[in-house]
Write an enzyme that holds these catalytic residues in place. Structure first.
Site, PDB file in Angstrom:
ATOM      1  N   ASP A  41      -3.212  -7.910  17.434  1.00 26.07           N
ATOM      2  CA  ASP A  41      -4.019  -7.206  16.449  1.00 26.07           C
ATOM      3  C   ASP A  41      -5.222  -8.062  16.057  1.00 26.07           C
ATOM      4  O   ASP A  41      -5.072  -9.214  15.649  1.00 26.07           O
ATOM      5  CB  ASP A  41      -3.148  -6.915  15.222  1.00 26.07           C
ATOM      6  CG  ASP A  41      -3.847  -6.025  14.215  1.00 26.07           C
ATOM      7  OD1 ASP A  41      -3.943  -4.821  14.468  1.00 26.07           O
ATOM      8  OD2 ASP A  41      -4.284  -6.557  13.174  1.00 26.07           O
ATOM      9  N   ASN A  42      -6.420  -7.499  16.207  1.00 26.16           N
ATOM     10  CA  ASN A  42      -7.660  -8.169  15.783  1.00 26.16           C
ATOM     11  C   ASN A  42      -7.783  -9.611  16.275  1.00 26.16           C
ATOM     12  O   ASN A  42      -8.024 -10.530  15.480  1.00 26.16           O
ATOM     13  CB  ASN A  42      -7.772  -8.152  14.254  1.00 26.16           C
ATOM     14  CG  ASN A  42      -8.114  -6.781  13.718  1.00 26.16           C
ATOM     15  OD1 ASN A  42      -8.815  -5.999  14.352  1.00 26.16           O
ATOM     16  ND2 ASN A  42      -7.608  -6.475  12.536  1.00 26.16           N
ATOM     17  N   LYS A  66       0.826   4.644   9.417  1.00 29.47           N
ATOM     18  CA  LYS A  66       0.891   3.235   9.037  1.00 29.47           C
ATOM     19  C   LYS A  66       1.460   3.051   7.627  1.00 29.47           C
ATOM     20  O   LYS A  66       1.955   1.969   7.291  1.00 29.47           O
ATOM     21  CB  LYS A  66      -0.502   2.606   9.105  1.00 29.47           C
ATOM     22  CG  LYS A  66      -1.033   2.402  10.517  1.00 29.47           C
ATOM     23  CD  LYS A  66      -2.170   1.404  10.549  1.00 29.47           C
ATOM     24  CE  LYS A  66      -3.325   1.809   9.658  1.00 29.47           C
ATOM     25  NZ  LYS A  66      -4.447   0.843   9.727  1.00 29.47           N
ATOM     26  N   TYR A  67       1.352   4.109   6.815  1.00 33.60           N
ATOM     27  CA  TYR A  67       1.744   3.974   5.414  1.00 33.60           C
ATOM     28  C   TYR A  67       2.915   4.869   5.014  1.00 33.60           C
ATOM     29  O   TYR A  67       3.314   4.866   3.863  1.00 33.60           O
ATOM     30  CB  TYR A  67       0.542   4.287   4.510  1.00 33.60           C
ATOM     31  CG  TYR A  67      -0.665   3.459   4.852  1.00 33.60           C
ATOM     32  CD1 TYR A  67      -0.728   2.114   4.503  1.00 33.60           C
ATOM     33  CD2 TYR A  67      -1.730   4.017   5.545  1.00 33.60           C
ATOM     34  CE1 TYR A  67      -1.834   1.340   4.825  1.00 33.60           C
ATOM     35  CE2 TYR A  67      -2.838   3.253   5.870  1.00 33.60           C
ATOM     36  CZ  TYR A  67      -2.889   1.918   5.522  1.00 33.60           C
ATOM     37  OH  TYR A  67      -3.984   1.154   5.856  1.00 33.60           O
ATOM     38  N   GLU A 117      -6.591  -6.004  20.887  1.00 32.82           N
ATOM     39  CA  GLU A 117      -7.081  -4.901  20.068  1.00 32.82           C
ATOM     40  C   GLU A 117      -8.342  -5.413  19.368  1.00 32.82           C
ATOM     41  O   GLU A 117      -8.324  -5.826  18.222  1.00 32.82           O
ATOM     42  CB  GLU A 117      -6.016  -4.477  19.048  1.00 32.82           C
ATOM     43  CG  GLU A 117      -6.369  -3.199  18.286  1.00 32.82           C
ATOM     44  CD  GLU A 117      -6.792  -3.455  16.846  1.00 32.82           C
ATOM     45  OE1 GLU A 117      -7.209  -2.484  16.183  1.00 32.82           O
ATOM     46  OE2 GLU A 117      -6.707  -4.597  16.382  1.00 32.82           O
ATOM     47  N   ASP A 155      -2.781  -6.165   0.514  1.00 27.05           N
ATOM     48  CA  ASP A 155      -1.405  -6.482   0.898  1.00 27.05           C
ATOM     49  C   ASP A 155      -1.327  -7.487   2.037  1.00 27.05           C
ATOM     50  O   ASP A 155      -0.242  -7.753   2.552  1.00 27.05           O
ATOM     51  CB  ASP A 155      -0.659  -5.197   1.289  1.00 27.05           C
ATOM     52  CG  ASP A 155      -1.324  -4.475   2.467  1.00 27.05           C
ATOM     53  OD1 ASP A 155      -2.549  -4.653   2.659  1.00 27.05           O
ATOM     54  OD2 ASP A 155      -0.621  -3.740   3.171  1.00 27.05           O
ATOM     55  N   GLN A 196      -1.056 -12.207  10.562  1.00 24.94           N
ATOM     56  CA  GLN A 196      -1.428 -12.082   9.153  1.00 24.94           C
ATOM     57  C   GLN A 196      -0.135 -11.945   8.358  1.00 24.94           C
ATOM     58  O   GLN A 196       0.924 -11.688   8.923  1.00 24.94           O
ATOM     59  CB  GLN A 196      -2.315 -10.859   8.940  1.00 24.94           C
ATOM     60  CG  GLN A 196      -1.655  -9.566   9.378  1.00 24.94           C
ATOM     61  CD  GLN A 196      -2.656  -8.469   9.684  1.00 24.94           C
ATOM     62  OE1 GLN A 196      -3.789  -8.720  10.050  1.00 24.94           O
ATOM     63  NE2 GLN A 196      -2.229  -7.232   9.514  1.00 24.94           N
ATOM     64  N   LYS A 199       0.831  -1.197   0.000  1.00 31.17           N
ATOM     65  CA  LYS A 199       0.000   0.000   0.000  1.00 31.17           C
ATOM     66  C   LYS A 199       0.869   1.251   0.000  1.00 31.17           C
ATOM     67  O   LYS A 199       1.945   1.289   0.613  1.00 31.17           O
ATOM     68  CB  LYS A 199      -0.919   0.013   1.228  1.00 31.17           C
ATOM     69  CG  LYS A 199      -1.993  -1.075   1.216  1.00 31.17           C
ATOM     70  CD  LYS A 199      -2.986  -0.856   0.085  1.00 31.17           C
ATOM     71  CE  LYS A 199      -4.117  -1.858   0.102  1.00 31.17           C
ATOM     72  NZ  LYS A 199      -5.065  -1.654   1.201  1.00 31.17           N
TER      73      LYS A 199
END
Length: 743
Positions: A470-471, A609-610, A499, A435, A400, A340
């Site tokens: 995360d998640n 983040k990007y 999170e 991604d 992930q 990204k």
């Protein structure tokens, strides 16, 4: 007489049965204990010799679950949910126990909470207070062990570790023979009705009280009761003088601290999972290492990202502002396929670093440090510096992968495939994450668990003590249950933060399986009505399982309130987060008022983040937010009332923009010997001044009801006189809040 002697034997026998049993009992110890019990029984028998009063209520053993004792004890809170999941508290965190305690007829009862450590040793015994006579509801605040700020790597932590585990609290109901007698005796003396019998009965009661082991009286206290019994039994004195011998402040004090407890009826022990320091009371600080020390190359105009070595400056900043935990996003290699670009664009430019959540490349996966940040040795040096500053390191663990992750080739069955054979990227319609490949747990969950445990142990060996997951709600709960159990069996000091912004059932299940803290919906609770409803929930019974951590912003969250209320709004949300929850966190850049939203989204534009952020931290001084964060963390550390999820009371205010609440911890639980009360008053309007009356039910907080008391604003040092109703005026350009400590 035989009945009385039998009662004494029964009572002392019960005291033995409810005491913690040693693992090994020698014949010598048994003989010594029997002699002690026999001697005690003899003293009681002698004291009661010739007395013909009422037989004391016996202790009736409850040998099976659900059986009642002589006194009825029911509906204990908090209780083990589903009989399986014990409530959780941090070591030394005060919390409230309640129960229904009652007996038949007009007889008065009392109740006591007894706290025992994992080895069965009694550490605290506190009298309960009847808070609702009509419902027979009794309450008391207790704590398991003493609060500590020691970190797992510090000297002395072994002593902390020994206190962790399963503690118990037993509610003991008992007949309050003294108060029952006193109520009737006062009336009979006043109306001159059957006075001799009433006072002789009192003399017998005091004499028996004086030699009862359960009362744990000192030699002087026993003499006081024996002398009072003799005076009350002296028929040559007036009825008023005889009654006064047993109805005076000295005897009342003994009743409060060392009561005669007849018919003692202990509940089943209630289990509590006691966790290490910072499991509940913590201050988090998040930054991206690649932005720390980043700069613009003057020759090329390109951004040169930071490294783990330059990121040491972030540790210094976090420590200076008083935080306990530094939380890093993933520091692993970032994939290139479908990487990204800025602001989550689908196409990355040649200099775009990609999202650290697109984990994995040909350089490695979750077990590798991104070479652009440094090496594993650099990370260990980073952790070592954090520990020198008293900071823990929390590492983001996002389960992930990018399409380039080694697992994609090594374990293709760990990913969900489409009918055409391609791997499905992550989606949360309408959002797409091209991604990222999410893990599919159906084919080989045991294999994935084993690999995750290996990776977590690798980072723990490098110094990580907390994982921010995360998640986690998008993965099987059983998966986390297995992984957390395996990791904490070897490393019980490791904590997990969820999170998870999701449904209440999933949040509770994650807490059951070992997530010690959790993100929550605090960022979207902004009005007085929303906060007045939300704060008691997160600081109530829910806090025994879900330890909500209040974050005003995150890399994913920038609400309209923070966007629209400027410096004052940032300070308001910081006060609410720091004082509204024992656990709170700040995402860096907050000090620089980074509050521009990406159009159409509740997140920052130019999201970190990007891209790599180049910040001028010298600019923070002009806003004053960093000073507010530092002050809040200092207040939290200095006040025991800030430690607990179970001591918050909302206060009534007259203005819809003024929110007020209090935190109170009684003297017996502060560790200082003094009660601690904090009163927080906040103007929620970041643009306009507001005035309000703040009403306090003084008795509920243990505050003086017959005189004003002094409060000190911990943010400014100013002092005021307060009472039942108090005027406040808060202007956002001067004071957004008061944090008063009762002096």
């Amino acid at each position: 007489m035989a009945a009385i002697q039998e009662s004494a034997n029964t009572r002392n026998s019960s005291e033995q049965s409810k005491a913690p049993k040693p693992r090994k009992t020698t014949a010598k110890k048994t003989t010594t204990r029997r002699k002690r019990v026999d001697a005690e029984t003899a003293k009681v028998t002698k004291a009661l010799s010739g007395m013909t009063g009422e037989v004391p209520a016996p202790t009736i053993e409850a040998s099976a679950p659900g059986q009642f004792g002589r006194i009825n004890v029911m509906d204990i809170t908090p209780a083990e949910e589903r009989g399986t999941y014990a409530p959780r508290v941090e070591l030394g965190e005060p919390f409230e126990m309640t129960a229904q305690v009652f007996i038949e007829g007009r007889t008065k009862v009392g109740a006591t909470a007894v706290v025992r450590n994992p080895r069965g040793r009694e550490t605290m015994r506190r009298a309960m207070t009847c808070t609702n006579p009509g419902l027979d509801r009794w309450a008391v605040s207790v704590k398991c062990g003493e609060h500590s700020d020691l970190k797992p790597w510090e000297d002395g932590y072994a002593a902390v570790k020994r206190q962790l585990g399963e503690w118990t609290v037993t509610i003991e109901g008992w007949e309050d023979t003294y108060i029952s007698w006193l109520r009737d005796a006062r009336i009979k003396v006043q109306v001159n009705d059957d006075v001799d019998n009433a006072l002789d009965s009192g003399a017998e009661l005091l004499a028996r009280w004086a030699v009862t082991a359960d009362a744990k009286l000192s030699a002087q206290d026993r003499k006081t009761l024996q002398k009072a019994a003799e005076t009350m039994a002296d028929s040559s004195l007036s009825a008023e003088d005889r009654l006064a011998a047993g109805d005076n402040p000295q005897i009342a004090q003994l009743h409060d601290t060392h009561p005669l407890r007849d018919g003692l009826s202990p509940s089943q022990p209630q289990r509590f999972k006691v966790e290490r320091p910072k499991s509940s009371f913590a201050a988090w600080y998040q930054f991206f290492p690649r932005s720390e020390g980043a700069y613009v190359d003057p020759n090329t105009g390109a951004i040169v990202q930071g490294t783990l070595q330059t990121a040491l400056a972030g540790l210094d900043r976090a420590a200076a502002e008083g935080f306990d935990i530094v939380y890093l996003p993933p520091i692993f290699p970032i994939g290139t396929t479908n990487r990204k670009g800025r602001n989550n664009s689908l196409v990355a430019g040649p200099n775009d670093p990609g999202s650290p959540f697109g984990i994995g490349s040909e350089l490695g996966g979750h077990d590798t440090v991104d070479p652009l940040l440094g090496t594993m040795d650099d990370f260990k040096a980073f952790v070592a510096r954090a520990h020198e500053l008293g900071l823990e390191i929390a590492l983001d663990f996002a389960l992930q992968c990018s399409p380039d992750h080694p697992w994609v080739k090594q374990h293709p069955n760990w990913f969900r495939h489409k009918p055409d054979g391609t791997i499905a990227f992550a989606e949360n319609p309408p959002k797409k994450y091209q991604d990222i490949y999410p893990i599919d747990f159906n084919a080989d969950m045991a294999g994935i668990e084993k690999e995750v445990e290996r990776i977590m142990n690798l980072w723990i060996d490098a110094g990580v003590t907390i994982f921010r997951i995360d998640n986690p709600h998008t993965k099987p709960v059983r998966f986390w249950q297995d992984v957390i159990a395996a990791v904490t069996k070897k490393h019980p000091e490791v904590l997990f933060l969820a999170e998870a912004f999701t449904r209440p059932g999933m949040m509770r299940a994650l807490s059951y399986v070992g997530f010690t803290q959790s993100h929550c919906y605090f960022p979207w609770r902004n009005t007085k009505e929303e906060l007045a409803e939300y704060l008691p929930v997160t600081n109530g019974d829910d806090g025994y399982y879900q330890h909500n951590t209040f974050w005003p912003t995150t890399p994913d969250i920038l609400t309209a309130y923070v966007r629209d209320n400027g410096i004052a709004g940032h300070c308001v949300r910081a006060v609410l987060a720091a004082m509204g929850s024992p656990s709170w966190g700040i995402y860096n850049g907050y000090e620089l008022i980074e509050n521009r939203q990406r159009p159409g989204f509740e997140e920052q534009i130019d999201n970190e983040k990007y891209e790599v952020k180049v910040r001028d931290w010298d600019q923070a001084k002009q806003f004053g937010v960093a000073e507010m964060l530092t002050a809040l963390n200092k207040i939290r550390r200095n006040h025991p009332a800030a430690l607990s999820y179970h001591n918050l009371t909302m206060l009534e205010t007259s203005d819809p923009n003024i929110l007020a609440f209090a935190r109170h911890t009684p003297a017996e639980l502060t560790g200082t010997g003094k009660a601690d009360t904090l009163i927080v008053v906040v103007n929620l309007d970041g643009h306009n001044a507001h005035q309000s009356m703040v009403h306090i039910e003084l008795a509920d907080l243990g505050l003086p009801t017959n005189r004003p008391f002094k409060v000190r604003d911990e943010l400014t040092g100013r002092e005021f006189q307060w009472g039942w109703d108090n005027f406040v005026s808060l202007a956002p350009w001067a004071d957004v809040a008061h944090i008063f400590s009762v002096q």
